[in-house]
Design a protein around this motif. Structure first.
Motif, PDB file in Angstrom:
ATOM      1  N   VAL A 192       0.845  -1.205   0.000  1.00 65.34           N
ATOM      2  CA  VAL A 192       0.000   0.000   0.000  1.00 65.34           C
ATOM      3  C   VAL A 192       0.876   1.249   0.000  1.00 65.34           C
ATOM      4  N   SER A 193       1.931   1.244   0.796  1.00 67.69           N
ATOM      5  CA  SER A 193       2.836   2.384   0.863  1.00 67.69           C
ATOM      6  C   SER A 193       3.482   2.664  -0.489  1.00 67.69           C
ATOM      7  N   GLU A 194       3.824   1.616  -1.212  1.00 68.19           N
ATOM      8  CA  GLU A 194       4.445   1.788  -2.522  1.00 68.19           C
ATOM      9  C   GLU A 194       3.455   2.385  -3.517  1.00 68.19           C
ATOM     10  N   ILE A 195       2.186   1.954  -3.462  1.00 66.91           N
ATOM     11  CA  ILE A 195       1.163   2.512  -4.345  1.00 66.91           C
ATOM     12  C   ILE A 195       0.999   4.008  -4.078  1.00 66.91           C
ATOM     13  N   MET A 196       0.901   4.361  -2.787  1.00 66.53           N
ATOM     14  CA  MET A 196       0.724   5.765  -2.432  1.00 66.53           C
ATOM     15  C   MET A 196       1.948   6.590  -2.820  1.00 66.53           C
ATOM     16  N   SER A 197       3.126   6.022  -2.632  1.00 68.81           N
ATOM     17  CA  SER A 197       4.356   6.733  -2.997  1.00 68.81           C
ATOM     18  C   SER A 197       4.409   6.982  -4.504  1.00 68.81           C
ATOM     19  N   ALA A 198       3.939   6.021  -5.282  1.00 70.34           N
ATOM     20  CA  ALA A 198       3.930   6.184  -6.735  1.00 70.34           C
ATOM     21  C   ALA A 198       3.009   7.332  -7.151  1.00 70.34           C
ATOM     22  N   TYR A 199       1.841   7.413  -6.536  1.00 69.50           N
ATOM     23  CA  TYR A 199       0.924   8.523  -6.834  1.00 69.50           C
ATOM     24  C   TYR A 199       1.527   9.854  -6.393  1.00 69.50           C
ATOM     25  N   GLN A 200       2.199   9.842  -5.252  1.00 70.31           N
ATOM     26  CA  GLN A 200       2.813  11.078  -4.763  1.00 70.31           C
ATOM     27  C   GLN A 200       3.930  11.542  -5.697  1.00 70.31           C
ATOM     28  N   ARG A 201       4.721  10.604  -6.173  1.00 67.83           N
ATOM     29  CA  ARG A 201       5.803  10.972  -7.098  1.00 67.83           C
ATOM     30  C   ARG A 201       5.255  11.550  -8.394  1.00 67.83           C
ATOM     31  N   SER A 202       4.125  11.028  -8.841  1.00 67.01           N
ATOM     32  CA  SER A 202       3.576  11.441 -10.137  1.00 67.01           C
ATOM     33  C   SER A 202       2.736  12.711 -10.055  1.00 67.01           C
ATOM     34  N   TYR A 203       1.997  12.906  -8.928  1.00 65.29           N
ATOM     35  CA  TYR A 203       0.981  13.955  -8.922  1.00 65.29           C
ATOM     36  C   TYR A 203       1.057  14.934  -7.750  1.00 65.29           C
ATOM     37  N   ALA A 204       1.945  14.717  -6.779  1.00 70.09           N
ATOM     38  CA  ALA A 204       1.968  15.578  -5.596  1.00 70.09           C
ATOM     39  C   ALA A 204       2.412  16.991  -5.954  1.00 70.09           C
ATOM     40  N   THR A 205       1.687  17.982  -5.389  1.00 71.68           N
ATOM     41  CA  THR A 205       2.059  19.388  -5.555  1.00 71.68           C
ATOM     42  C   THR A 205       2.433  20.025  -4.218  1.00 71.68           C
ATOM     43  N   GLY A 206       2.258  19.289  -3.124  1.00 70.22           N
ATOM     44  CA  GLY A 206       2.618  19.839  -1.829  1.00 70.22           C
ATOM     45  C   GLY A 206       2.310  18.880  -0.698  1.00 70.22           C
ATOM     46  N   ARG A 207       2.920  19.139   0.462  1.00 72.94           N
ATOM     47  CA  ARG A 207       2.679  18.340   1.658  1.00 72.94           C
ATOM     48  C   ARG A 207       2.820  19.240   2.881  1.00 72.94           C
ATOM     49  N   THR A 208       1.867  19.097   3.812  1.00 70.39           N
ATOM     50  CA  THR A 208       1.879  19.872   5.047  1.00 70.39           C
ATOM     51  C   THR A 208       1.905  18.914   6.223  1.00 70.39           C
ATOM     52  N   THR A 209       2.710  19.206   7.231  1.00 68.54           N
ATOM     53  CA  THR A 209       2.773  18.382   8.433  1.00 68.54           C
ATOM     54  C   THR A 209       1.978  19.043   9.545  1.00 68.54           C
ATOM     55  N   ASN A 210       1.053  18.270  10.138  1.00 66.47           N
ATOM     56  CA  ASN A 210       0.206  18.780  11.215  1.00 66.47           C
ATOM     57  C   ASN A 210       0.380  17.939  12.468  1.00 66.47           C
ATOM     58  N   LEU A 211      -0.174  18.425  13.569  1.00 67.95           N
ATOM     59  CA  LEU A 211      -0.267  17.663  14.811  1.00 67.95           C
ATOM     60  C   LEU A 211      -1.726  17.311  15.049  1.00 67.95           C
ATOM     61  N   PRO A 212      -2.046  16.057  15.477  1.00 63.34           N
ATOM     62  CA  PRO A 212      -1.127  14.946  15.729  1.00 63.34           C
ATOM     63  C   PRO A 212      -0.365  14.565  14.464  1.00 63.34           C
ATOM     64  N   PRO A 213       0.778  13.828  14.612  1.00 69.60           N
ATOM     65  CA  PRO A 213       1.670  13.620  13.467  1.00 69.60           C
ATOM     66  C   PRO A 213       0.936  13.123  12.230  1.00 69.60           C
TER      67      PRO A 213
END
Length: 238
Positions: A192-213
């Protein structure tokens, strides 16, 4: 006690009850409930950022995995005039509460209510509509790799070209799951992590870190997918 205080106390009591309801229902069965906790204000704000960015133009918005309506409430309050919101929740324990929230929201004068609740899985959502923004509240790490691939492909299909998908990943929960998992469960999580990573590599435009982690990811559907671009250059579909 004035009217504002009474209303404010009622909202606080409702949100407190929602939190306990979510914990109780999740403890009964961890599978159907997509998220690990009701969304806090900071997380809800990060997930709904694309709505604010594109306002005030009317938007078509889809929320998947609404559960106890923490993000739904935030979306309703931010919808630009003339927008619509489709709320998808597969777990039969939550749609009644979502419908109650929608019913309490005033409809525009002379127009239909801009919010519709659908009790179904997003893969089975019967619609030809496309959306400017999709907000996913599903904890995809709980699903099989095949199901995750189906859900992500459906999100991309439902987005308009240039549309944005947001979702959160709870980092600590994922690591804990891997550490305590059996070998087969660890393999499932890795897939599952690899599938999500593949989508992130192809289509991600940003990432925000919030709390809780939690990481809030923003993915954007291309205006033209590579296979569509190939077909257009080849003269197909013009």
């Amino acid at each position: 006690m004035n009217g504002w205080t009474t209303s404010h106390d009622r909202v606080l009591a409702q949100r407190h009850a929602e939190g306990w309801m979510f914990l109780i229902e999740t403890a009964r069965d961890l599978r159907p409930a997509g998220a690990s906790a009701p969304s806090g204000n900071a997380l809800a704000r990060a997930l709904t950022e694309p709505v604010r960015v594109q306002a005030p133009r009317p938007l078509a918005v889809l929320e998947d995995g609404a559960s106890t309506a923490g993000v739904t409430r935030s979306l309703i309050s931010q919808l630009p005039r003339g927008s619509r919101l489709d709320v998808v929740e597969a777990d039969p324990r939550f749609p009644a509460q979502l419908c109650h929230l929608v019913a309490a929201h005033p409809a525009p004068a002379g127009g239909p209510r801009p919010v519709t609740v659908h009790q179904t899985c997003v893969e089975d959502l019967d619609t030809d509509d496309r959306y400017d923004v999709i907000v996913s509240g599903l904890s995809l790490t709980k699903f099989t790799p095949v199901r995750v691939e189906r859900i992500m492909a459906r999100y991309m299909e439902l987005l308009r070209p240039g549309g944005t998908l947001t979702y959160s990943t709870h980092v600590g929960m994922r690591r804990l799951r891997v550490l305590t998992a059996s070998r087969s469960e660890a393999r499932r999580c890795a897939a599952v992590s690899e599938i999500m990573s593949a989508y992130q590599r192809s289509y991600a435009t940003g990432r925000t870190t919030n709390l809780p982690p939690a990481n809030v990811w923003r993915l954007q559907r291309p205006c033209v997918f590579p296979d569509e671009q190939w077909q257009t250059q080849d003269g197909v579909g013009q």
